[in-house]
Design an enzyme around this catalytic site. Sequence first.
Site, PDB file in Angstrom:
ATOM      1  N   GLN A   5       0.817   0.508  21.003  1.00  0.00           N
ATOM      2  CA  GLN A   5       1.026   1.051  19.394  1.00  0.00           C
ATOM      3  C   GLN A   5       0.357   2.714  19.768  1.00  0.00           C
ATOM      4  O   GLN A   5      -0.432   2.690  20.405  1.00  0.00           O
ATOM      5  CB  GLN A   5       0.622   0.528  18.321  1.00  0.00           C
ATOM      6  N   TYR A  41       0.808  -1.263  -0.011  1.00  0.00           N
ATOM      7  CA  TYR A  41       0.105   0.118   0.104  1.00  0.00           C
ATOM      8  C   TYR A  41       0.976   1.178   0.078  1.00  0.00           C
ATOM      9  O   TYR A  41       0.497   2.296  -0.867  1.00  0.00           O
ATOM     10  CB  TYR A  41      -0.854  -0.045   1.129  1.00  0.00           C
TER      11      TYR A  41
HETATM   12  N1  GKE Z   1      -8.016  -2.251  12.445  1.00  0.00           N
HETATM   13  C1  GKE Z   1      -7.892  -2.830  13.696  1.00  0.00           C
HETATM   14  N2  GKE Z   1      -8.687  -3.360  14.255  1.00  0.00           N
HETATM   15  N3  GKE Z   1      -6.736  -2.257  14.396  1.00  0.00           N
HETATM   16  C2  GKE Z   1      -6.571  -2.529  15.678  1.00  0.00           C
HETATM   17  C3  GKE Z   1      -7.616  -3.370  16.148  1.00  0.00           C
HETATM   18  C4  GKE Z   1      -8.666  -3.786  15.730  1.00  0.00           C
HETATM   19  O1  GKE Z   1      -9.512  -4.541  16.034  1.00  0.00           O
HETATM   20  N4  GKE Z   1      -7.229  -3.510  17.495  1.00  0.00           N
HETATM   21  C5  GKE Z   1      -6.030  -2.973  17.626  1.00  0.00           C
HETATM   22  N5  GKE Z   1      -5.475  -2.245  16.349  1.00  0.00           N
HETATM   23  C6  GKE Z   1      -4.550  -1.829  16.133  1.00  0.00           C
HETATM   24  C7  GKE Z   1      -3.540  -2.117  14.996  1.00  0.00           C
HETATM   25  O2  GKE Z   1      -2.863  -3.385  15.162  1.00  0.00           O
HETATM   26  C8  GKE Z   1      -2.465  -1.213  14.672  1.00  0.00           C
HETATM   27  O3  GKE Z   1      -1.476  -1.240  15.534  1.00  0.00           O
HETATM   28  C9  GKE Z   1      -3.423   0.093  15.175  1.00  0.00           C
HETATM   29  O4  GKE Z   1      -4.478  -0.507  15.917  1.00  0.00           O
HETATM   30  C10 GKE Z   1      -3.792   0.930  14.122  1.00  0.00           C
HETATM   31  O5  GKE Z   1      -4.547   0.087  13.202  1.00  0.00           O
HETATM   32  P1  GKE Z   1      -5.307   0.669  11.967  1.00  0.00           P
HETATM   33  O6  GKE Z   1      -6.195   1.846  12.259  1.00  0.00           O
HETATM   34  O7  GKE Z   1      -6.012  -0.372  11.239  1.00  0.00           O
HETATM   35  O8  GKE Z   1      -4.321   1.356  10.821  1.00  0.00           O
HETATM   36  P2  GKE Z   1      -2.808   1.848  10.857  1.00  0.00           P
HETATM   37  O9  GKE Z   1      -2.968   3.231  11.449  1.00  0.00           O
HETATM   38  O10 GKE Z   1      -1.810   0.879  11.382  1.00  0.00           O
HETATM   39  O11 GKE Z   1      -2.603   2.023   9.312  1.00  0.00           O
HETATM   40  C11 GKE Z   1      -3.185   2.922   8.650  1.00  0.00           C
HETATM   41  O12 GKE Z   1      -2.501   3.991   8.569  1.00  0.00           O
HETATM   42  C12 GKE Z   1      -3.374   4.972   7.616  1.00  0.00           C
HETATM   43  C13 GKE Z   1      -2.493   6.215   7.477  1.00  0.00           C
HETATM   44  O13 GKE Z   1      -2.081   6.584   8.726  1.00  0.00           O
HETATM   45  C14 GKE Z   1      -3.730   2.007   7.204  1.00  0.00           C
HETATM   46  O14 GKE Z   1      -4.407   1.012   7.320  1.00  0.00           O
HETATM   47  C15 GKE Z   1      -4.103   2.826   6.000  1.00  0.00           C
HETATM   48  O15 GKE Z   1      -5.608   2.828   6.140  1.00  0.00           O
HETATM   49  C16 GKE Z   1      -3.961   4.509   6.228  1.00  0.00           C
HETATM   50  O16 GKE Z   1      -2.919   4.690   5.139  1.00  0.00           O
END
Ligand code: GKE
Length: 385
Positions: free
Chosen positions: A231, A160
């Site tokens: 995190q 991505y």
């Molecule tokens: N999705 C999700 N679902 N994440 C979880 C959960 C859950 O039930 N429980 C804990 N987390 C944790 C994930 O393991 C990760 O460490 C953190 O929350 C944020 O996950 P996220 O919201 O899915 O995505 P990220 O911030 O890691 O990454 C996103 O970044 C954005 C830009 O800042 C990407 O997926 C993109 O959607 C986007 O570019």
Amino acid sequence: MASRIDRNQPIIVCGGGGFIGGHLVADFLKQGYKNVVSVDKKPLDGWYQVHRGVTNLGGPKGDLMNLDVCRKVMKGRAGAKVYQLAADMGGMGFIETHKAECMLSVMINTQMLMAAKEVGVDRFFYASSACVYNADKQRNANVTALKEEDAYPAMPEDGYGWEKLFSERMCRHFREDFGTQARVARFHNVYGPFGTWEGGREKAPAAICRKVMNAKHTGKLEIEIWGDGSQTRSFMYITDCVKGIQAITNHDTFVEPINLGSSELVSINQLVSIAEDIAGVKLARKYKLDAPKGVAGRNSDNTLIQKVFGWEPDTRLADGMAKTYEWIEGEYLAKYGSGKKFVEFNYHDKGHDSKGHGKNGTAKKPAKSKPAGKKPAGKKKSKSR
Ligand code: GKE
């Protein structure tokens, strides 16, 4: 300095059936724009928001993976502002497991840039992501906020992030070589109502809201958190995102990729506490250490956006989460009712399809909620050409 406002100017929102695109279209309507085109490959009954008074191009007519469709969308719309938000994407549970599909969105960016260049546009906005930033700068939860220059030397999120970084570069070269007035924002985790909240593509704010309300409504007072909860992230509320997109697009001279995100850093454990406070519950926390985690820490350095625009996304996370929780709870109760058990998505589950949909099979198309005053999708006559 901002470009002239002309409410008859064609506005083209690619990905208008999605979360951010749907809100952007709503905002243009609110401002009185008369020539808004909303494009999305999902059929109209799968859009999060379908707005009246807009040319809605859904299904094959909105499939921007097809160059002919891109050209048809642009035909007769010289001088438009184009907002390119169409992409195959999701939260960590999706992008870690669907890298090729994420990279294929480069086709949409390439072809929309080509079609825009051919007719000549006023502006071309491209939605990039904080996933472009070098992974080495995000190895600690106690992260130093990311400045725009931290994207290089390049080591973005695999799949991505590479697609986003490449497309940013392409925007730059279309601007330098062809004069296409491209502008790029790097979104930091956007959340709010009318977004994905189940099925595998949801990001942490919506997922945590859903898990907390599920625990509350089923009486099983526990929550599974991916990773160890330490995190850190910053989360940007949708209204800030919509405001920032337009400011960045309209600027006449500032053309470089720029952070568009909140600088309110929280741990995932803190995010869970915020959702618990909203729901009025306290849950036993279970940590799933082998779940997709992404980077250890990520925050937006907003020095540049402050300097150029005198503003930064400023909705408090607790306020945005309260609105998001309320909207998701309406969807949840309409679908599952109180007391019924929602089967949590398991990203290891072989039952999920290539779109990241869980065994529930519920997210084949998004929930049908439409903004107040809008006709439900599918019941209206599409104005598709
Ligand atoms: N999705 C999700 N679902 N994440 C979880 C959960 C859950 O039930 N429980 C804990 N987390 C944790 C994930 O393991 C990760 O460490 C953190 O929350 C944020 O996950 P996220 O919201 O899915 O995505 P990220 O911030 O890691 O990454 C996103 O970044 C954005 C830009 O800042 C990407 O997926 C993109 O959607 C986007 O570019």
